[in-house]
Scaffold this motif. Structure first.
Motif, PDB file in Angstrom:
ATOM      1  N   UNK A 101      18.733 -30.580 -21.423  1.00  0.00           N
ATOM      2  CA  UNK A 101      19.425 -29.437 -20.841  1.00  0.00           C
ATOM      3  C   UNK A 101      19.845 -29.759 -19.412  1.00  0.00           C
ATOM      4  N   UNK A 102      21.071 -29.416 -19.080  1.00  0.00           N
ATOM      5  CA  UNK A 102      21.555 -29.522 -17.703  1.00  0.00           C
ATOM      6  C   UNK A 102      22.146 -28.174 -17.321  1.00  0.00           C
ATOM      7  N   UNK A 103      21.966 -27.807 -16.086  1.00  0.00           N
ATOM      8  CA  UNK A 103      22.369 -26.479 -15.633  1.00  0.00           C
ATOM      9  C   UNK A 103      23.889 -26.358 -15.563  1.00  0.00           C
ATOM     10  N   UNK A 104      24.393 -25.291 -16.179  1.00  0.00           N
ATOM     11  CA  UNK A 104      25.819 -25.006 -16.045  1.00  0.00           C
ATOM     12  C   UNK A 104      26.100 -24.431 -14.656  1.00  0.00           C
ATOM     13  N   UNK A 105      27.329 -24.415 -14.276  1.00  0.00           N
ATOM     14  CA  UNK A 105      27.715 -23.943 -12.939  1.00  0.00           C
ATOM     15  C   UNK A 105      27.418 -22.456 -12.794  1.00  0.00           C
ATOM     16  N   UNK A 106      26.562 -22.112 -11.829  1.00  0.00           N
ATOM     17  CA  UNK A 106      26.212 -20.706 -11.613  1.00  0.00           C
ATOM     18  C   UNK A 106      26.804 -20.155 -10.318  1.00  0.00           C
ATOM     19  N   UNK A 107      27.378 -21.014  -9.478  1.00  0.00           N
ATOM     20  CA  UNK A 107      27.934 -20.547  -8.220  1.00  0.00           C
ATOM     21  C   UNK A 107      26.861 -20.074  -7.259  1.00  0.00           C
ATOM     22  N   UNK A 108      27.206 -19.079  -6.450  1.00  0.00           N
ATOM     23  CA  UNK A 108      26.280 -18.549  -5.446  1.00  0.00           C
ATOM     24  C   UNK A 108      25.821 -17.140  -5.799  1.00  0.00           C
ATOM     25  N   UNK A 115      10.790 -20.060 -24.270  1.00  0.00           N
ATOM     26  CA  UNK A 115      11.020 -21.265 -25.065  1.00  0.00           C
ATOM     27  C   UNK A 115       9.747 -21.570 -25.850  1.00  0.00           C
ATOM     28  N   UNK A 116       9.910 -21.883 -27.131  1.00  0.00           N
ATOM     29  CA  UNK A 116       8.766 -22.266 -27.961  1.00  0.00           C
ATOM     30  C   UNK A 116       8.501 -23.745 -27.759  1.00  0.00           C
ATOM     31  N   UNK A 117       7.673 -24.076 -26.790  1.00  0.00           N
ATOM     32  CA  UNK A 117       7.331 -25.456 -26.480  1.00  0.00           C
ATOM     33  C   UNK A 117       6.448 -26.018 -27.602  1.00  0.00           C
ATOM     34  N   UNK A 118       6.151 -27.322 -27.603  1.00  0.00           N
ATOM     35  CA  UNK A 118       5.272 -27.878 -28.645  1.00  0.00           C
ATOM     36  C   UNK A 118       3.908 -27.212 -28.726  1.00  0.00           C
ATOM     37  N   UNK A 119       3.453 -26.566 -27.664  1.00  0.00           N
ATOM     38  CA  UNK A 119       2.141 -25.922 -27.662  1.00  0.00           C
ATOM     39  C   UNK A 119       2.225 -24.411 -27.734  1.00  0.00           C
ATOM     40  N   UNK A 120       3.433 -23.872 -27.827  1.00  0.00           N
ATOM     41  CA  UNK A 120       3.590 -22.429 -27.941  1.00  0.00           C
ATOM     42  C   UNK A 120       4.538 -21.874 -26.904  1.00  0.00           C
ATOM     43  N   UNK A 121       4.739 -20.582 -26.968  1.00  0.00           N
ATOM     44  CA  UNK A 121       5.727 -19.931 -26.116  1.00  0.00           C
ATOM     45  C   UNK A 121       5.376 -20.049 -24.636  1.00  0.00           C
ATOM     46  N   UNK A 122       6.391 -20.419 -23.851  1.00  0.00           N
ATOM     47  CA  UNK A 122       6.309 -20.386 -22.392  1.00  0.00           C
ATOM     48  C   UNK A 122       7.358 -19.398 -21.916  1.00  0.00           C
ATOM     49  N   UNK A 123       7.026 -18.601 -20.931  1.00  0.00           N
ATOM     50  CA  UNK A 123       7.915 -17.552 -20.450  1.00  0.00           C
ATOM     51  C   UNK A 123       8.097 -17.693 -18.944  1.00  0.00           C
ATOM     52  N   UNK A 124       9.333 -17.566 -18.526  1.00  0.00           N
ATOM     53  CA  UNK A 124       9.659 -17.709 -17.106  1.00  0.00           C
ATOM     54  C   UNK A 124      10.567 -16.561 -16.687  1.00  0.00           C
ATOM     55  N   UNK A 125      10.196 -15.899 -15.613  1.00  0.00           N
ATOM     56  CA  UNK A 125      11.069 -14.904 -14.992  1.00  0.00           C
ATOM     57  C   UNK A 125      11.272 -15.310 -13.543  1.00  0.00           C
ATOM     58  N   UNK A 126      12.474 -15.068 -13.028  1.00  0.00           N
ATOM     59  CA  UNK A 126      12.770 -15.487 -11.659  1.00  0.00           C
ATOM     60  C   UNK A 126      13.852 -14.608 -11.045  1.00  0.00           C
ATOM     61  N   UNK A 127      13.961 -14.738  -9.741  1.00  0.00           N
ATOM     62  CA  UNK A 127      15.004 -14.043  -8.990  1.00  0.00           C
ATOM     63  C   UNK A 127      15.867 -15.067  -8.269  1.00  0.00           C
ATOM     64  N   UNK A 128      17.158 -14.870  -8.354  1.00  0.00           N
ATOM     65  CA  UNK A 128      18.112 -15.730  -7.667  1.00  0.00           C
ATOM     66  C   UNK A 128      18.696 -14.996  -6.475  1.00  0.00           C
ATOM     67  N   UNK A 129      18.903 -15.732  -5.402  1.00  0.00           N
ATOM     68  CA  UNK A 129      19.609 -15.190  -4.248  1.00  0.00           C
ATOM     69  C   UNK A 129      20.583 -16.244  -3.744  1.00  0.00           C
ATOM     70  N   UNK A 130      21.868 -15.927  -3.857  1.00  0.00           N
ATOM     71  CA  UNK A 130      22.942 -16.837  -3.462  1.00  0.00           C
ATOM     72  C   UNK A 130      22.780 -18.216  -4.130  1.00  0.00           C
ATOM     73  N   UNK A 131      22.466 -18.178  -5.414  1.00  0.00           N
ATOM     74  CA  UNK A 131      22.378 -19.411  -6.192  1.00  0.00           C
ATOM     75  C   UNK A 131      21.087 -20.181  -6.029  1.00  0.00           C
ATOM     76  N   UNK A 132      20.109 -19.628  -5.324  1.00  0.00           N
ATOM     77  CA  UNK A 132      18.825 -20.308  -5.135  1.00  0.00           C
ATOM     78  C   UNK A 132      17.701 -19.460  -5.717  1.00  0.00           C
ATOM     79  N   UNK A 133      16.635 -20.143  -6.117  1.00  0.00           N
ATOM     80  CA  UNK A 133      15.478 -19.454  -6.688  1.00  0.00           C
ATOM     81  C   UNK A 133      14.634 -18.888  -5.555  1.00  0.00           C
ATOM     82  N   UNK A 134      14.527 -17.562  -5.544  1.00  0.00           N
ATOM     83  CA  UNK A 134      13.781 -16.894  -4.480  1.00  0.00           C
ATOM     84  C   UNK A 134      12.315 -16.680  -4.860  1.00  0.00           C
ATOM     85  N   UNK A 135      12.053 -16.379  -6.124  1.00  0.00           N
ATOM     86  CA  UNK A 135      10.687 -16.187  -6.612  1.00  0.00           C
ATOM     87  C   UNK A 135      10.680 -16.422  -8.113  1.00  0.00           C
TER      88      UNK A 135
END
Length: 323
Positions: A245-252, A261-281
């Protein structure tokens, strides 16, 4: 003798003797590096145990309070965040790269692209095959089956970066592996009933959860992973060429995203916040963070060899245990 032993704990057989707390790991044959297993032994029996990760990452990064300049300094470029998460999970980097890409793209409001999704999922299934082969190699070390360790380690290296045509060439060897395991003398008797999950077990994911419906022991988990290898081969055969996987263009953009995503060991879950194209939390939840809590129940009252085999059957990745 009575005077010497009168204050010692009483064993299941009525004898009174010293109980010893013994560490296994973070480097121990048959267990993943970075996992520390601490067992209290009464002779060759286990009275209690616990497992801890010495290499896991933190579960979340919170927003920084303060002025705008200090917040900007703590934000992570989206591409850097993806590389950080993938490198932090060396046993499943493809899965966590995909997880980060999906969460960021969802936060940026991008729609799914069918061709991209197929190629990404094929890459995920290829990693699932390689990961399960790695677990089989570990099982071989625990059981003393040198042929199993050697064969699966070789196949794992061949599968890891194989294209679709190469995977098709390897398919007969992978299927033959399952046939040989089915015919291996005493394998079933060694695994059946080992690592049996208690009825009240919850928060199970991936192969551990799916095998719970077929007996919930090490034997069931073995055959669940072999079945997943076959299913992954079939998926790749009918889908696109495996790709990272490579990140598509998200801009700012700014926004909030989440993905599973169902990883080989089971579901992994990720939530995040973006601010001006950067990961804030961000906040991350993984299967291994829940499965490691099964260890005390699986080892208590077992002989040492059975306890180690039970822990190994969970396929814990210490890097995926989030603190």
């Amino acid at each position: 003798m009575i005077e010497v032993t009168k204050d010692l704990p009483r064993s299941a057989d009525g004898l009174q003797m010293d109980w010893l707390e013994v560490p296994f790991g973070p480097v121990f044959p048959g267990l993943p590096g970075g996992l520390k297993l601490t067992l209290t032994l009464d002779g060759d029996g286990v009275t209690e145990g616990r497992a801890t990760s010495l290499v896991g990452m933190t579960t979340e990064a919170e927003e920084v309070e303060g002025n705008e300049e200090s917040e900007e300094s703590e934000q992570i470029n989206a591409g850097t965040f993806i590389e950080h998460l993938a490198s932090a999970m060396p046993l499943a980097p493809v899965s966590y790269r995909l997880l980060a890409c999906l969460a960021i793209e969802q936060g940026a409001g991008l729609n799914d692209d069918q061709a991209t999704t197929q190629a990404r999922n094929s890459g995920l299934e290829r990693e699932r095959i390689a990961s399960h082969l790695g677990w089989l190699a570990q099982l071989g070390r625990q059981l003393g089956f040198a042929w199993l360790t050697q064969r699966t380690s070789t196949l794992q290296l061949q599968v890891r970066d194989a294209d679709r045509n190469r995977l098709a060439e390897l398919e007969p060897a992978l299927r033959a592996l399952g046939t040989r395991l089915e015919r291996t003398p005493l394998l079933k008797s060694r695994l059946k009933g080992i690592g049996l999950l208690p009825p009240e077990s919850s928060a199970l994911r991936g192969p551990v959860a799916r095998a719970a419906d077929e007996g919930g022991d090490a034997w069931a988990r073995l055959w669940q992973r072999l079945a997943e290898i076959s299913a992954s081969l079939e998926f790749i055969r009918s889908s696109g060429e495996p790709e990272l996987a490579s990140l598509r263009n998200i801009g700012d953009v700014s926004g909030a995203g989440e993905a599973t995503v169902d990883t080989p060991r089971g579901e992994a879950r990720l939530s995040l916040k973006l601010e001006r194209g950067k990961v804030k939390s961000y906040k991350l939840d993984t299967a291994c963070s829940h499965h490691i809590d099964l260890v005390p129940k699986l080892v208590e009252g077992r002989e040492l060899g059975d306890a180690l085999l039970a822990v190994g059957s969970l396929d814990l990745s210490p890097w995926e245990v989030i603190s």
